[in-house]
Write a protein that holds these residues in place. Structure first.
Motif, PDB file in Angstrom:
ATOM      1  N   GLN A 249     -51.713   2.827  48.297  1.00 40.31           N
ATOM      2  CA  GLN A 249     -51.771   4.179  47.759  1.00 40.31           C
ATOM      3  C   GLN A 249     -51.185   5.155  48.767  1.00 40.31           C
ATOM      4  O   GLN A 249     -51.439   5.054  49.966  1.00 40.31           O
ATOM      5  CB  GLN A 249     -53.218   4.550  47.451  1.00 40.31           C
ATOM      6  CG  GLN A 249     -53.366   5.928  46.823  1.00 40.31           C
ATOM      7  CD  GLN A 249     -54.806   6.245  46.474  1.00 40.31           C
ATOM      8  OE1 GLN A 249     -55.688   5.390  46.626  1.00 40.31           O
ATOM      9  NE2 GLN A 249     -55.061   7.460  46.021  1.00 40.31           N
TER      10      GLN A 249
ATOM     11  N   HIS B  34     -46.309   9.350  45.470  1.00 40.65           N
ATOM     12  CA  HIS B  34     -47.375  10.281  45.103  1.00 40.65           C
ATOM     13  C   HIS B  34     -47.210  10.790  43.674  1.00 40.65           C
ATOM     14  O   HIS B  34     -48.187  10.874  42.913  1.00 40.65           O
ATOM     15  CB  HIS B  34     -47.375  11.449  46.095  1.00 40.65           C
ATOM     16  CG  HIS B  34     -48.406  12.484  45.820  1.00 40.65           C
ATOM     17  ND1 HIS B  34     -49.761  12.268  46.022  1.00 40.65           N
ATOM     18  CD2 HIS B  34     -48.298  13.774  45.350  1.00 40.65           C
ATOM     19  CE1 HIS B  34     -50.428  13.361  45.690  1.00 40.65           C
ATOM     20  NE2 HIS B  34     -49.569  14.279  45.284  1.00 40.65           N
TER      21      HIS B  34
ATOM     22  N   PRO C  11     -46.634   6.993  40.960  1.00 40.65           N
ATOM     23  CA  PRO C  11     -47.220   5.808  41.607  1.00 40.65           C
ATOM     24  C   PRO C  11     -46.954   4.511  40.870  1.00 40.65           C
ATOM     25  O   PRO C  11     -47.015   3.438  41.488  1.00 40.65           O
ATOM     26  CB  PRO C  11     -48.716   6.146  41.642  1.00 40.65           C
ATOM     27  CG  PRO C  11     -48.914   7.165  40.565  1.00 40.65           C
ATOM     28  CD  PRO C  11     -47.653   7.958  40.525  1.00 40.65           C
TER      29      PRO C  11
END
Length: 671
Positions: free
Chosen positions: A166, A258, A261
């Protein structure tokens, strides 16, 4: 005095291309939507399109005409009653209209008592195309499955990353070296200007992922490495510019992961190695035809830095305006920076009756130069001489021979627009101006234009003809004198090579270039600066705008070249030949894919390529009468140019670029 509230008037325009049955026709319809009759007026319009000197018109006559400003006179004793329409049909234009921005973009009525009335102007409609008019940048959508795992433009030399995590909330940048601190500060300023709410740079207490900047010897000037290893990221380079470019790449990767994703990843481990293929990666901006405020210039520079473009060619003067403060000659900005009804420079290119324009104070220039320097961008100012000097001459009449008679015209329709190379006063004035400019621009590269001098330039000047007789002989001088009042380049820039104008320009260029060299400066010029082969090739460079072949030939003669052919790299050219696209058409058209795939050194020999400094895109502002048109013409083509200048040709991929270009910033965001 008439007011807008008392009179509701609208100007509508149509364009009919020529057919076998009928000639081309540009029709202006002035509609009186009020309840009052108007009289004793003339109609004034401005826009990129120009009424030809050999004007053919039905419904009225032409009064004053200067370049793209035209005053139309109604028939004698004409009155426009309530609900009536006055129509003008014009069949003689300097070129057939191709795009909706070619027509009038501003208009007003001028009355006998000196008052004016601004008109509502509708975009010109084509009778052969009624498609919706296009404005605003074309934003390519990010595909669900892009061809690469990370979002980077321009594409690096080597990308070898793996894993997916992430994206962190942002980055906490650690710097222990002055160069690293400078790069970190520049990156923080950059992302604050472009993406303030995204929080790309943030402290560790706000979750910022540590990024360590490492200054290491051995990298090329703008090269960098990025290493990913779990929760650690290291950016290595030998210079501030290299570190900044590494951070920009990291920021692009972060934004891709971001914002999208499911399409892009944030790597867990691996390395990116990168350096540009060209040292000169440039953008030219004409601020004479349209004025851009300091805030706009600074935002544009930030976008250039995000694209890793490192040269900003700032076109500060032209026939239409003078845009930089010069202490020794305040009239340059008092007179030359403003257009409007009754002023020395009339409304042009979409400006109306009101006084409009602007200029950059020295304080603003220093602010912009400092901002650019922090982002790794060097600024090259251009003062375009000896041609393109109409505005300059309005401010400083001494630049023209007082006994000059008759007229010659530039390709843009300006009369007598060349400062005189035979006058000693010319050089005194220019040297004073250039001394003040040099103090403002630490890159010490000054572009002097030298383009599009008309074939008949100075043909009515006794001083110029005497100088030409002295250096070229009686035959050359007599031949040149015959060009007085002969209209030449109304449809294309004259080739003046070998003419009296070229001889006079060559003595001018030799002297100006020598002066600049004595001040420690490199002289830039458009390709016409090669006329006479008089400038020092070791202390100059040329911008090749006509074609790759012309640039190659000049490189073969030993000139250092920045390649910017108008057919492809002029961003004022429309994206397609369709009427609904805004922009110009004289050099052709160039969609983003065409620009991206263009080879700027096709056919060049190995020896010629040694003279290649790089490439640049050029924004000429004639058609950009609103900012949505600017966005449409510049983005994403400026990013396509950036990748062409940075990425190895064999590593380019249009499909990859198209998948990533939608993530790149644009200037205004208007639609």
């Amino acid at each position: 005095m008439l007011t807008q509230r008392q009179h509701a008037l609208r100007l509508e325009a149509t364009w009919r291309p020529a057919t076998d049955e009928a000639p081309q026709a540009y029709t202006l319809n002035l509609k009186n939507l009020s309840t009052n009759t108007i009289s004793h007026f003339t109609l004034c319009i401005s826009g990129p399109g120009r009424v030809d000197p050999a004007v053919r018109i039905e419904g009225g006559t032409v009064g004053r005409r200067l370049s793209n400003f035209t005053e139309f006179m109604p028939p004698e004793n004409f009155e426009l009653g309530a609900g009536e329409t006055w129509s003008l049909a014009i069949s003689a234009l300097s070129w057939p209209f191709q795009h909706w921005t070619d027509g009038a973009t501003a208009a007003y009525l001028a009355f006998a008592d000196g008052s004016t009335l601004s008109l509502s102007v509708e975009p010109t409609r084509s009778l052969a195309n009624n498609a919706p008019l296009k404005r605003g940048a074309e934003i390519y959508p990010v595909p669900a499955n892009p061809p690469v795992p990370v979002a980077i433009v321009p594409w690096p030399s080597e990308v070898s990353v793996s894993g997916k995590r992430q994206a962190p909330p942002g980055f906490s940048i650690n710097a222990s070296n002055p160069l690293a601190h400078a790069a970190a500060d520049a990156f923080a300023t950059l992302v604050e200007q472009l993406f303030a709410v995204e929080g790309i740079v943030r402290s560790a207490s706000e979750g910022g992922m540590p990024v360590n900047l490492d200054v290491v010897d051995g990298f090329a000037a703008e090269a960098y490495d990025i290493s990913f290893a779990g929760d650690s990221i290291q950016v290595s380079a030998s210079t501030r510019a290299g570190l900044l470019y590494g951070l920009i790449t990291l920021g692009q990767i972060w934004r891709g992961a971001h914002l999208h994703p499911h399409a892009f990843r944030f790597p867990v481990e691996g390395k990116i190695r990168d350096e540009p293929t060209m040292g000169w990666r440039g953008l030219h901006l004409d601020v004479a035809r349209q004025f851009y405020a300091t805030s706009e210039i600074k935002k544009l520079l930030a976008i250039l830095a995000w694209n890793k473009i490192n040269r900003f060619h700032w076109h500060l003067s032209d026939d239409e305006a003078w845009r930089v403060e010069i202490d020794a000659y305040p009239t340059l900005t008092e007179v030359g920076a403003w257009r409007g009804h009754g002023l020395a420079i009339p409304p042009l290119l979409g400006s109306g009756a009101a006084r409009t324009g602007g200029y950059y104070t020295k304080a603003a220039v220093r602010e912009i130069v400092a901002h650019a320097g922090g982002l790794g961008i060097e600024i090259v100012p251009e003062i375009d001489v000896p041609g393109h000097c109409f505005a300059m001459q309005q401010a400083i009449p001494e630049l023209r021979d007082p006994k000059e008679a008759g007229s010659y015209y530039s390709v843009q329709g300006f009369p007598d627009n060349c400062i005189n190379p035979a006058r000693e006063q010319t050089y005194q004035i220019l040297e004073t101006i250039f001394r003040e400019l040099i103090e403002l621009f630490p890159f010490r590269t000054i572009h002097i234009g030298a383009d599009e001098v008309p074939l008949g330039a100075w043909s009515g000047s006794p001083e110029a003809l005497a100088k030409l007789r002295e250096i070229g002989g009686d035959i050359v001088a007599d031949q040149h004198a015959k060009r007085l009042n002969v209209i030449t380049n109304t449809h294309g820039a004259d080739d003046i090579d070998g003419s009296g104008a070229a001889v006079l320009q060559s003595i001018f260029l030799a002297r100006i270039q020598k002066f600049l060299a004595e001040q420690g400066c490199i002289t830039g010029g458009w390709e016409e600066a090669a006329h006479g082969n008089v400038i020092d090739k070791d202390k100059s460079y040329l911008c090749g705008w006509r074609s790759v072949e012309v640039s190659a030939a000049l490189a073969g003669q030993g000139y250092e070249m920045v390649v910017c052919p108008g057919q492809v790299y002029y961003l004022d050219m429309a994206n397609s030949p369709d009427w609904d696209e805004p922009g110009a058409s004289w050099a052709g058209w160039s969609e983003p894919e065409t620009l991206y795939n263009f080879d700027p050194v096709e056919g060049w020999s190995a020896e010629q390529k040694k003279k290649l400094r790089g490439i640049q895109a050029c924004i000429w502002s004639e058609p950009m009468t609103n900012r949505a048109v600017f966005d449409r013409l510049v983005f994403p083509r400026v990013s396509a140019l950036a990748e062409s200048a940075w990425t190895r040709p064999e590593d380019k991929s249009w499909e990859r670029f198209k998948a990533l270009a939608g993530l790149m910033p644009i200037l205004y965001g208007y639609s």
